[in-house]
Design a protein around this motif. Structure first.
Motif, PDB file in Angstrom:
ATOM      1  N   SER A  20      -8.383  49.547 -48.893  1.00  0.00           N
ATOM      2  CA  SER A  20      -9.511  49.743 -49.035  1.00  0.00           C
ATOM      3  C   SER A  20      -9.803  49.655 -50.836  1.00  0.00           C
ATOM      4  N   PHE A  21      -8.891  49.612 -51.299  1.00  0.00           N
ATOM      5  CA  PHE A  21      -9.524  50.053 -52.787  1.00  0.00           C
ATOM      6  C   PHE A  21      -9.226  48.269 -53.274  1.00  0.00           C
ATOM      7  N   TRP A  22      -8.541  47.291 -53.263  1.00  0.00           N
ATOM      8  CA  TRP A  22      -8.621  46.034 -53.058  1.00  0.00           C
ATOM      9  C   TRP A  22      -9.642  45.279 -53.292  1.00  0.00           C
ATOM     10  N   LYS A  23     -10.100  45.707 -51.359  1.00  0.00           N
ATOM     11  CA  LYS A  23     -11.204  45.043 -50.994  1.00  0.00           C
ATOM     12  C   LYS A  23     -12.417  45.706 -51.894  1.00  0.00           C
ATOM     13  N   ARG A  24     -12.436  46.646 -52.076  1.00  0.00           N
ATOM     14  CA  ARG A  24     -13.778  47.342 -52.317  1.00  0.00           C
ATOM     15  C   ARG A  24     -14.477  47.866 -50.952  1.00  0.00           C
ATOM     16  N   LEU A  25     -13.637  48.351 -49.956  1.00  0.00           N
ATOM     17  CA  LEU A  25     -14.554  48.430 -48.804  1.00  0.00           C
ATOM     18  C   LEU A  25     -15.189  50.287 -49.256  1.00  0.00           C
ATOM     19  N   GLY A  26     -14.964  50.908 -50.265  1.00  0.00           N
ATOM     20  CA  GLY A  26     -15.451  51.910 -50.499  1.00  0.00           C
ATOM     21  C   GLY A  26     -14.874  53.191 -48.677  1.00  0.00           C
ATOM     22  N   LEU A  27     -13.124  52.986 -48.837  1.00  0.00           N
ATOM     23  CA  LEU A  27     -13.257  54.138 -47.931  1.00  0.00           C
ATOM     24  C   LEU A  27     -12.000  55.198 -48.505  1.00  0.00           C
ATOM     25  N   GLU A  28     -11.830  54.600 -49.352  1.00  0.00           N
ATOM     26  CA  GLU A  28     -10.657  56.042 -49.747  1.00  0.00           C
ATOM     27  C   GLU A  28     -11.047  57.178 -49.439  1.00  0.00           C
ATOM     28  N   LYS A  29     -11.805  57.586 -50.251  1.00  0.00           N
ATOM     29  CA  LYS A  29     -12.184  58.701 -50.003  1.00  0.00           C
ATOM     30  C   LYS A  29     -11.588  59.318 -47.833  1.00  0.00           C
ATOM     31  N   SER A  30     -12.381  58.758 -47.725  1.00  0.00           N
ATOM     32  CA  SER A  30     -13.086  58.799 -46.190  1.00  0.00           C
ATOM     33  C   SER A  30     -12.107  59.115 -45.527  1.00  0.00           C
ATOM     34  N   ILE A  31     -10.456  58.291 -46.047  1.00  0.00           N
ATOM     35  CA  ILE A  31      -8.738  57.711 -45.142  1.00  0.00           C
ATOM     36  C   ILE A  31      -8.507  58.842 -45.279  1.00  0.00           C
ATOM     37  N   ALA A  32      -8.849  59.444 -46.655  1.00  0.00           N
ATOM     38  CA  ALA A  32      -8.247  60.871 -47.569  1.00  0.00           C
ATOM     39  C   ALA A  32      -8.350  61.681 -46.611  1.00  0.00           C
ATOM     40  N   ILE A  33     -10.131  62.224 -46.680  1.00  0.00           N
ATOM     41  CA  ILE A  33     -10.162  63.427 -46.126  1.00  0.00           C
ATOM     42  C   ILE A  33      -9.814  63.098 -44.665  1.00  0.00           C
ATOM     43  N   GLY A  34     -10.206  62.099 -43.973  1.00  0.00           N
ATOM     44  CA  GLY A  34      -9.755  62.192 -42.574  1.00  0.00           C
ATOM     45  C   GLY A  34      -7.795  62.769 -42.444  1.00  0.00           C
ATOM     46  N   SER A  35      -6.702  62.171 -43.054  1.00  0.00           N
ATOM     47  CA  SER A  35      -5.588  62.332 -43.100  1.00  0.00           C
ATOM     48  C   SER A  35      -5.255  63.252 -43.426  1.00  0.00           C
ATOM     49  N   ILE A  36      -6.135  64.200 -44.235  1.00  0.00           N
ATOM     50  CA  ILE A  36      -5.705  65.543 -44.540  1.00  0.00           C
ATOM     51  C   ILE A  36      -5.996  66.842 -43.435  1.00  0.00           C
ATOM     52  N   ARG A  37      -7.548  66.230 -43.204  1.00  0.00           N
ATOM     53  CA  ARG A  37      -7.663  67.188 -41.627  1.00  0.00           C
ATOM     54  C   ARG A  37      -6.893  66.593 -40.492  1.00  0.00           C
ATOM     55  N   ALA A  38      -6.595  65.563 -39.899  1.00  0.00           N
ATOM     56  CA  ALA A  38      -5.744  65.672 -38.655  1.00  0.00           C
ATOM     57  C   ALA A  38      -4.940  66.014 -38.878  1.00  0.00           C
ATOM     58  N   ALA A  39      -3.646  66.124 -39.743  1.00  0.00           N
ATOM     59  CA  ALA A  39      -2.584  66.809 -41.059  1.00  0.00           C
ATOM     60  C   ALA A  39      -2.862  68.566 -40.226  1.00  0.00           C
ATOM     61  N   VAL A  40      -3.663  69.151 -40.755  1.00  0.00           N
ATOM     62  CA  VAL A  40      -4.299  70.300 -41.047  1.00  0.00           C
ATOM     63  C   VAL A  40      -4.069  70.971 -39.453  1.00  0.00           C
ATOM     64  N   GLN A  41      -5.576  70.524 -39.278  1.00  0.00           N
ATOM     65  CA  GLN A  41      -5.743  70.295 -37.419  1.00  0.00           C
ATOM     66  C   GLN A  41      -4.716  70.191 -36.868  1.00  0.00           C
ATOM     67  N   LEU A  42      -4.041  69.474 -37.319  1.00  0.00           N
ATOM     68  CA  LEU A  42      -2.470  68.991 -36.077  1.00  0.00           C
ATOM     69  C   LEU A  42      -1.696  70.054 -35.906  1.00  0.00           C
ATOM     70  N   LEU A  43      -1.157  70.582 -37.094  1.00  0.00           N
ATOM     71  CA  LEU A  43      -0.196  71.426 -37.397  1.00  0.00           C
ATOM     72  C   LEU A  43      -1.485  72.615 -37.372  1.00  0.00           C
ATOM     73  N   ALA A  44      -2.171  73.830 -37.401  1.00  0.00           N
ATOM     74  CA  ALA A  44      -2.774  74.559 -36.971  1.00  0.00           C
ATOM     75  C   ALA A  44      -2.699  74.945 -35.472  1.00  0.00           C
ATOM     76  N   ILE A  45      -2.924  74.105 -34.874  1.00  0.00           N
ATOM     77  CA  ILE A  45      -3.324  73.882 -33.102  1.00  0.00           C
ATOM     78  C   ILE A  45      -1.629  73.533 -33.057  1.00  0.00           C
ATOM     79  N   GLY A  46      -0.171  73.292 -33.815  1.00  0.00           N
ATOM     80  CA  GLY A  46       0.885  73.446 -33.261  1.00  0.00           C
ATOM     81  C   GLY A  46       1.364  75.075 -33.245  1.00  0.00           C
ATOM     82  N   TYR A  47       1.010  75.839 -33.899  1.00  0.00           N
ATOM     83  CA  TYR A  47       1.242  76.817 -33.842  1.00  0.00           C
ATOM     84  C   TYR A  47       0.648  77.822 -33.755  1.00  0.00           C
TER      85      TYR A  47
END
Lengths: 252, 242
Positions: A20-47
Motif C-alpha cells: 500500500s505504501f509503495w503503490k501509494r494506495l493510502g490504505l496503511e492506516k485502515s489495514i493497521a486499524i482493521g488488523s488490530i480490531r480483528a485481533a482484539v475482537q477475536l481474542l475477546a470473543i475467544g475468552y
C-alpha cells in the motif's frame, strides 16, 4: 499454536501495508486499524466463549445471539440509507431466520443444544443473513431507481403495488443469492470452507468435517433464500406512499 | 348525470430555491370538468405544470389540496389501481416491459386476470403499421417510434375511460406522429374514450382537440376550439414563447 507463531503471521499484514505504501494506495492506516480490531475482537470473543462454554448458562447464549443480531442488522441496514424502517425489517428477518435455523437443527437432532454448537452456528447463520440482507437492500434500491419507468408504466396500467414491484423484487432476490449459489457450485473445487478447514486442522476426521460443512452449506442456502424472500415481502410498502404513489428515495 | 372526469380545487406546490418561502405554487385551486368523451389539449409554457397535472390526474403524483372524480367517484375514496384502470397515463418516453412484443400486449390481461383480446391487439397493431414486427421478438429491440406505438396499444387494451397523453408524439417523426394521432382519434370516436393531450404544438391541438386547457401562473383557462376559429391568440402566444 504458540503466541510467537501467531505473531509471525503479522508478516502478512506488514507485506500488505508495504505494498500500500509503495503503490501509494493510502490504505496503511485502515489495514493497521482493521488488523488490530480483528485481533482484539477475536481474542475477546475467544475468552467470552470459553467462559460461556464452561457455565452453559442460557442467558449468556441469548445475550450473545442478541448482540450478533443487532450488530449484523446495524451493518446491513446502512445499505438502506434513505429508506425509513429498514433497520427493524432487517432485525425481524435476521431474528426469524436465526430462530428458525437453530430450532430446526436442534429439533432434528442435527446439533446438540449446547453453547458449543449453538453460538458458532448462530454466528454463521446471522453473518450469512447479514450479507444477503445488505446485498438485497443495495440491489432493491438500485432496481427501484433504475426501473421507475417500468414500475410507473405498470401502475398506469392498473397494477397493484405488489404487481408493479414484482420485476425489481425478483431481480434483487436473484442478485442477493449470487454469492451463495456461486459458493455452493464451487465449494471443494475452488475453496475449502473455513469451518471444515478449521476442524481438519484441529484434528477432526475429514469426512466428519465434510458432513458438518454440508450441513452449514445447505442451511445457509436455505436461509439466504428465505432471508431475501422475507425481506422482499417486508420491503414492499417501503417504496410507496400511503396513497400508493411510488416514493422518491431520499439521497443519503 | 355525473361528469366523466371532474377536477375540484386542485393545488400543487413544489420546492423552489428562487422563492423566499422555499416553494412555488405550480397549480392553484384548479377546477375543470370533462362532461362527455371529448378530446382536450393542455397547453402552456415550460414549467407551468402540464405534465404534473397529468400525473396527478393519473394518481402517480399527489396534490396538496383538492380531489378528482371519475363518473362521480372520488380518487381519494378509491383504490389507486382501480382509478388508474379508468384514467390511464401514457408517458412521453415509452417504456417497454421486459419480454416480447406479445408479452407487452398481454400485460393488461395478465395484471387483471382478463381474457387477452387478440383480435383487438392485431387490429391496433395493423392500424399502427406494426403488423410486420415479430410478436415473439424482444420489445426492447424496437425503434423509438415503434415502442411509442406499442406502448399506446398496450394502454388501449385497458379500454380506459380517459387517456392522459403526455406529449406522446414529441419524440416521433412527423409521419409516425400523425399515425399515432390518427389511431387515438379513431379510438376516441369508436370507443368513446376521452383524450387529454399535453402538447406544445398549436397545429396538433387544432387537429386533435375540441377544447384547450391553458395553464399559466398556476391557473387553468378552459376555452372551446372550433375547426374554423383555431387556437386563440392568447393560447398560441403561450406556445410561441417556446
Amino acid at each position: 499454536m504458540t503466541l510467537l507463531a501467531l505473531s509471525c503471521t503479522l508478516i502478512f499484514v506488514f507485506i500488505t501495508m508495504f505494498v500500500s505504501f509503495w503503490k501509494r494506495l493510502g490504505l496503511e492506516k485502515s489495514i493497521a486499524i482493521g488488523s488490530i480490531r480483528a485481533a482484539v475482537q477475536l481474542l475477546a470473543i475467544g475468552y467470552v466463549l470459553q467462559y460461556v462454554f464452561q457455565t452453559e448458562h442460557v442467558a449468556f447464549i441469548i445475550l450473545i445471539i442478541a448482540i450478533m443480531t443487532v450488530v449484523a442488522t446495524w451493518n446491513a441496514s446502512r445499505r438502506g440509507a434513505g429508506l425509513k424502517g429498514v433497520f427493524w425489517r432487517i432485525a425481524l428477518t435476521i431474528g426469524v431466520m436465526e430462530a428458525f435455523m437453530i430450532l430446526f437443527l436442534i429439533g432434528l437432532n442435527l446439533i446438540e443444544p449446547t453453547p458449543q454448537y449453538i453460538i458458532p452456528l448462530s454466528g454463521m447463520t446471522i453473518g450469512n443473513a447479514m450479507i444477503v440482507s445488505g446485498l438485497f437492500t443495495t440491489s432493491i434500491k438500485r432496481e427501484v431507481e433504475a426501473s421507475r419507468g417500468e414500475i410507473e408504466t405498470l401502475l398506469s396500467l392498473g397494477a397493484s403495488g405488489t404487481q408493479a414491484m414484482q420485476g425489481p423484487m425478483k431481480r434483487a432476490v436473484k442478485f442477493s443469492m449470487i454469492p451463495t449459489i456461486d459458493s455452493l457450485k464451487t465449494v471443494g473445487l475452488v475453496q475449502l470452507p473455513g469451518m471444515m478447514t478449521g476442524m481438519i486442522i484441529a484434528g477432526a476426521d475429514p469426512v466428519e468435517a465434510v458432513r458438518y460443512q454440508l450441513l452449514i452449506l445447505f442451511s445457509h442456502t436455505g436461509s439466504a433464500a428465505m432471508t431475501s424472500m422475507i425481506l422482499s415481502m417486508l420491503y414492499q410498502k417501503l417504496f410507496f406512499t400511503p396513497d400508493a404513489r411510488l416514493r422518491k428515495i431520499e439521497r443519503s | 348525470m355525473n361528469a366523466l372526469l371532474e377536477i375540484r380545487g386542485l393545488s400543487k406546490r413544489i420546492p423552489s430555491a428562487r422563492e423566499s418561502s422555499g416553494e412555488r405554487v405550480l397549480l392553484h385551486k384548479i377546477d375543470a370538468v370533462i362532461r362527455e368523451p371529448e378530446s382536450i389539449a393542455i397547453m402552456g409554457g415550460s414549467g407551468q405544470g402540464k405534465s404534473t397535472l397529468l400525473r396527478i390526474l393519473a394518481c402517480l403524483d399527489s396534490a396538496d389540496e383538492g380531489d378528482m372524480y371519475v363518473r362521480g367517484a372520488s380518487c381519494s375514496s378509491m383504490e389507486p389501481a382501480k382509478w388508474r384502470s379508468q384514467v390511464c397515463y401514457v408517458a412521453q418516453h415509452a417504456v417497454m416491459l421486459p419480454g416480447s412484443v406479445e408479452d407487452n400486449l398481454r400485460t393488461v390481461s395478465r395484471l387483471h386476470g382478463t381474457v387477452y383480446e387478440q383480435p383487438l391487439a392485431e387490429r391496433l397493431m395493423k392500424q399502427s403499421g406494426l403488423d410486420h414486427i415479430p410478436m415473439k421478438g424482444p420489445a426492447g429491440d424496437l425503434s423509438g417510434g415503434e415502442k411509442q406505438r406499442l406502448a399506446l396499444i398496450r394502454s388501449l387494451m385497458l379500454r380506459p375511460a380517459v387517456l392522459l397523453l403526455d406529449e406522446v408524439t414529441a419524440s416521433l417523426d412527423a409521419i409516425s406522429g400523425r399515425l399515432v394521432e390518427d389511431i387515438l382519434l379513431e379510438w376516441h370516436r369508436e370507443e368513446g374514450a376521452a383524450l387529454v393531450w399535453v402538447t406544445h404544438h398549436a397545429d396538433q391541438a387544432s387537429r386533435a382537440a375540441s377544447r384547450i386547457w391553458t395553464l399559466k401562473d398556476g391557473t387553468l383557462t378552459d376555452s372551446e376550439l372550433s375547426c374554423e376559429s383555431g387556437i386563440s391568440d392568447e393560447t398560441a402566444g403561450s406556445v410561441r414563447e417556446r
